[in-house]
Scaffold this active site. Structure first.
Site, PDB file in Angstrom:
ATOM      1  CE1 TYR A  49     -10.837  -4.070   4.794  1.00 38.78           C
ATOM      2  CE2 TYR A  49      -9.155  -4.902   3.349  1.00 38.78           C
ATOM      3  CZ  TYR A  49     -10.178  -5.122   4.238  1.00 38.78           C
ATOM      4  OH  TYR A  49     -10.526  -6.396   4.562  1.00 38.78           O
ATOM      5  CG  ASP A  53      -2.208  -0.846   0.864  1.00 37.62           C
ATOM      6  OD1 ASP A  53      -2.557  -0.947  -0.319  1.00 37.62           O
ATOM      7  OD2 ASP A  53      -2.806  -1.392   1.803  1.00 37.62           O
TER       8      ASP A  53
HETATM    9 CU   LIG Z   1      -8.948  -7.416   5.223  1.00 38.78          CU
END
Ligand SMILES: [Cu+2]
Ligand SMILES: *[C@@H]1O[C@H](CO)[C@@H](O)[C@H](O)[C@H]1NC(C)=O
Ligand SMILES: *[C@@H]1O[C@H](CO)[C@@H](O)[C@H](O)[C@H]1NC(C)=O
Ligand SMILES: *[C@@H]1O[C@H](CO)[C@@H](O)[C@H](O)[C@H]1NC(C)=O
Ligand SMILES: *[C@@H]1O[C@H](CO)[C@@H](O)[C@H](O)[C@H]1NC(C)=O
Ligand SMILES: *[C@@H]1O[C@H](CO)[C@@H](O)[C@H](O)[C@H]1NC(C)=O
Ligand SMILES: *[C@@H]1O[C@H](CO)[C@@H](O)[C@H](O)[C@H]1NC(C)=O
Ligand SMILES: *[C@@H]1O[C@H](CO)[C@@H](O)[C@H](O)[C@H]1NC(C)=O
Ligand SMILES: *[C@@H]1O[C@H](CO)[C@@H](O)[C@H](O)[C@H]1NC(C)=O
Length: 800
Positions: free
Chosen positions: A500, A419
């Site tokens: 997320y 990320d």
């Molecule tokens: Cu997850």
């Protein structure tokens, strides 16, 4: 996680987009489309005046505090960035990002290089002047003027520029000292927005060809990708799949369905595409495989023919009623008793109890002090964390996070996100007062440079004092009751990377303990549920949805300085033992003992193999002769799957729970933006840090992993919850002081009966008075939310 970041934000079915903007082949098109979408969302939400909620606390806020030193870790100022940019623009014939194509040279990031620790300590502790400032500039060379024969499609190079401010004579050198590698080919380099747009334009064309349009619309039951009203969205895996033999680059894509809740990640269709995306010309891209219902088809024709045949089996698709994907309140289930009343809020009855310096981002609270910085790659970074005047940590910063998926389909199998390549700082959007952080929080803005723009964002992180819901200590005896409140100071930021939302919290306690936690929420990256092959990898959690099993492993750098920089790492094992004591020579007692061992050299550990893991001072003890130390423990972890071609050398820090290395300026970060796609020869190969150097009596750096083995259940539908998708490390004094340190706080109550039997009470001057709290309504009239996108000043309300 993030599913072709850019791709996934394109096809917002609820907002119509000007068809004229779509002309495949132009790599800028999709960006324009994105901007158009953002414009249409603009003004949907407006908010202001949340200072009212803080009014009382602000009125009673203590004065700004002087920072003892300049913040030498601060992100570059706009002037510094602009100076660097004009220098490198001339030197490398850069095209401004807004105009640049993949056939030009352009700058992707300009960011600060932190000073080397030796220089920093000389400044912090001595009378040396502040270390000179340097910038890191990352350039893509797509033009012919700097072309290399070995890189037919261009390459990225990272430079060190400085000292700043930049002039014509400022040195610009390849930045090799901090990295295993500083130059990356186009194929295994960074997927910037120009590249995402290139892939997207290929899919837009592909899904409008006759054959693909016909089978995609029939199988999935909605309009094909590329049309304004199409709810299809295409996700593409990380990392890029490079085949060194054929020098070809591949990507696995899949179709998800977008809806008005942007819930595409939990609306899989079960259709997968492997594409040869070699080179910079999307008209040369080629589908090499379709996969559907566990069957591979080697060409579009092959799949088309199969679909046309009589025995083709169509898989069930998600129903059009997708109200179950709404992550907001469901109004079909009534109201819980008394839930119409507002839930509790945090109040500072006598005003804020901490101080800060806005300019230097220097914070003090209850004998703690530290500086923060902020970066595109790492979000909020902490430096020079001191407690009771002594430095505990020189640096505490997020380095990288992997999300490593398993599944029965090629999309999940090929997915392992890193990320940091997407960025934490640039993906931290405005926090919502009273919801993301308690009502008494103060918010901080930040800035970073990316893709040619100086970006600003208000309210990216917050600071607040809060109360744990348990006392830090208590005791009841025959003569007294003593109980002490557990106040904490907190810094929080939330980065939303695609599907997320990662909630990072840094919590400080009055006894010298620190806790770092991460929590995840948002949509899972779900998989299409296939009853024949899916059960090993996830539960069926909706009609056609499987929660695909994945690991989140998040790496942090914690550069401890325990009573100076001469430190060592020890383990106090807690072991069963059989003892015969001199006072009972005939009896064997089964008991347990502590057993200390010292790690002589750099080491990687898993917590189940150790007892109390300590970073100790190598030369200072407390009054009782024990080494001053901090203990580290928590829900640390490591990846479950073994080394593979999607995570080969690029996340070696994830192979164990925790590592200890000798501090070196050249071991600057455990990862880098180019680690994401350069799997075998990453920007930083963490294994190189582990070369058996002596760490006994040295400056030690701890690299720890927060971890979550995420096997989604119906608790993740519609969204994952912070309650349980969490991981935490505790760093706590261990014989560091001569006694526990919270005994000086006034936030205590003592009920004491004296020798004559007379009772008395003591609030130590902090008795809670009854008072009216003039909390005002949250006024949302100037809230502005332009939708999630990277860009200048993209969200919301004034910064406080
Ligand atoms: Cu997850
Ligand atoms: C500088 O870059 C531009 C844009 O890519 C290009 O057209 C031009 O040829 C380059 N100049 C030189 C001297 O190569
Ligand atoms: C930091 O140290 C490295 C290695 O010694 C050196 O190459 C680099 O130039 C230094 N960086 C700065 C900003 O002084
Ligand atoms: C992938 O595409 C490139 C050019 O578009 C081609 O040269 C290469 O042979 C292809 N690779 C494979 C394995 O088909
Ligand atoms: C498809 O390609 C694979 C290898 O790429 C090959 O093994 C297989 O036989 C091919 N299938 C068909 C039907 O051509
Ligand atoms: C859609 O599904 C929900 C349950 O998920 C149900 O309560 C609702 O009635 C359905 N709406 C329609 C229009 O079928
Ligand atoms: C629930 O919300 C939906 C959509 O927001 C709305 O159409 C419906 O009328 C609401 N139902 C109730 C009972 O409020
Ligand atoms: C951040 O906020 C401070 C204080 O409100 C302000 O002085 C500064 O200009 C802001 N910085 C940015 C980059 O917006
Ligand atoms: C950020 O906050 C400043 C005040 O500190 C305000 O002037 C500016 O408009 C805010 N930016 C946005 C996009 O709301």
């Amino acid at each position: 996680m993030k599913l072709g970041r850019l791709l996934s934000s394109l096809a917002l079915a609820v907002f119509t987009v000007d068809a004229a903007l779509i002309s495949p082949g132009n790599s800028k098109v999709s960006l324009k489309r994105r901007e158009a979408i953002a414009k249409q969302i603009e003004g949907v939400l407006k908010r202001d005046g949340y200072e009212h909620i803080n009014k009382r606390s602000e009125e009673l806020a203590p004065a700004s505090i002087e920072a003892p030193k300049t913040n030498i870790w601060a992100e570059l100022s706009t002037d510094e960035v602009d100076g660097v940019y004009s220098l490198i623009k001339n030197k490398f014939n850069l095209t401004d990002f807004s105009e640049a194509t993949l056939f030009d040279n352009y700058a992707v990031w300009i960011t600060a290089i932190n000073p080397n620790k030796t220089d920093a300590l000389e400044y912090l502790e001595g009378d040396k002047t502040a270390p000179q400032r340097y910038a890191r500039a990352v350039i893509f060379f797509g033009g012919e003027d700097f072309a290399k024969q070995s890189e037919p499609h261009g390459y990225w190079q990272t430079y060190q520029v400085g000292p700043l401010p930049a002039t014509e004579d400022t040195e610009v050198v390849e930045m090799n000292w901090a990295f295993t590698k500083s130059s990356f080919s186009y194929a295994q380099g960074y997927r910037d927005s120009n590249r995402w747009a290139l892939e997207d334009s290929f899919y837009e064309v592909l899904f409008q060809t006759d054959q693909v349009k016909a089978f995609a619309e029939d199988i999935i039951g909605v309009l094909s990708y590329g049309l304004d009203d199409s709810p299809m969205q295409i996700g593409a895996t990380d990392p890029l799949v490079y085949d060194p033999k054929t020098k070809s680059l591949f990507s696995w894509g899949t179709v998800f369905l977008d809806n008005k809740w942007s819930a595409g990640d939990i609306l899989p269709t079960g259709l997968f595409i492997k594409t040869n995306i070699t080179g910079r010309d999307s008209s040369k891209f080629e589908v090499v495989q379709w996969v559907y219902n566990n069957i591979a088809y080697n060409s579009t024709e092959a799949f088309y023919d199969a679909w046309n045949s009589n025995d083709f089996e169509k898989l069930p698709q998600v129903s059009l009623n997708q109200s179950w994907t709404n992550p907001s309140r469901r109004n079909d289930s009534g109201t819980r008793p008394l839930d119409d009343r507002t839930s509790p809020i945090v109040i500072e009855p006598e005003g804020r109890r901490w101080q800060y310096n806005e300019e230097e981002r220097y914070f003090t609270w209850m004998d703690w002090s530290f500086y923060t910085s902020y970066s595109r790659d790492g979000g909020v970074l902490f430096f020079n964390i001191k407690f009771k005047g002594e430095r505990i940590l020189y640096e505490l910063s997020l380095q990288e996070a992997i999300a490593d998926y398993a599944g029965d389909d090629p999309f999940q199998v090929h997915t392992a996100y890193l990320d940091t390549s997407y960025g934490w700082g640039n993906n931290a959007y405005g926090l919502i007062p009273g919801y993301d952080c308690p009502a008494n929080a103060v918010y901080f803005n930040s800035s970073w440079n990316a893709e040619g723009t100086n970006n600003f964002q208000n309210n990216t992180y917050c600071a607040y004092e809060s109360m744990e819901d348990y006392p830090i200590t208590r005791h009841t005896s025959r003569r007294y009751v003593s109980v002490t409140k557990a106040a904490t100071f907190n810094i929080r930021f939330v980065a939303t990377i695609g599907n997320y939302d990662y909630n990072y919290n840094y919590k400080f306690f009055t006894d010298g303990t620190m806790k770092v936690s991460v929590r995840a929420a948002g949509f899972i990256q779900g998989a299409y549920y296939n009853p024949d092959t899916g059960d090993s990898f996830g539960y069926k959690i909706h009609d056609v949805l499987s929660g695909s099993f994945h690991d989140h492993i998040l790496n942090f750098k914690a550069d401890f300085d325990i009573a100076g920089t001469k430190n060592r790492v020890t383990n106090t094992a807690l072991k069963p033992a059989t003892y015969v004591y001199s006072w009972a020579p005939d009896t064997e007692y089964n008991t347990k003992v502590k057993e200390r061992s010292v790690f002589q050299t750099e080491t990687s550990l898993n917590l189940e193999d150790v007892g109390n893991l300590l970073v100790e001072s190598a030369d200072q003890t407390n009054k009782w002769g024990n080494p001053k130390a901090y203990r580290v423990y928590g829900t640390l972890g490591r990846r479950i799957a073994e080394r593979s071609s999607k995570l080969a050398e690029n996340a070696n820090w994830a192979n164990n729970d925790i590592h200890f290395t000798k501090q070196k300026d050249t071991e600057y970060t455990s990862s880098g933006v180019f680690n994401a796609n350069s799997v075998f020869e990453p920007q930083v190969n963490f294994n190189n840090f582990l070369d058996d150097e002596n760490i006994d009596g040295e400056d030690v750096v701890c690299w720890f992993n927060l971890a979550l083995h995420h096997l989604p259940t119906t608790q993740d539908v519609p969204g994952t919850i912070f309650t349980t998708a969490d991981s935490e490390i505790v760093m706590t004094p261990y014989n560091y002081f001569d006694s526990e340190q919270s005994r000086d706080t006034r936030q205590q109550f003592l009920y004491l009966v004296n020798d004559g039997g007379e009772p008395s009470t003591d609030f130590f001057g902090t008795e809670l008075q009854s008072m009216q709290y003039d909390i005002e309504k949250i006024d949302v009239s100037s809230f502005n939310f332009n939708g999630i996108k990277e860009g200048k000043d993209m969200t919301n309300m004034p910064s406080l």
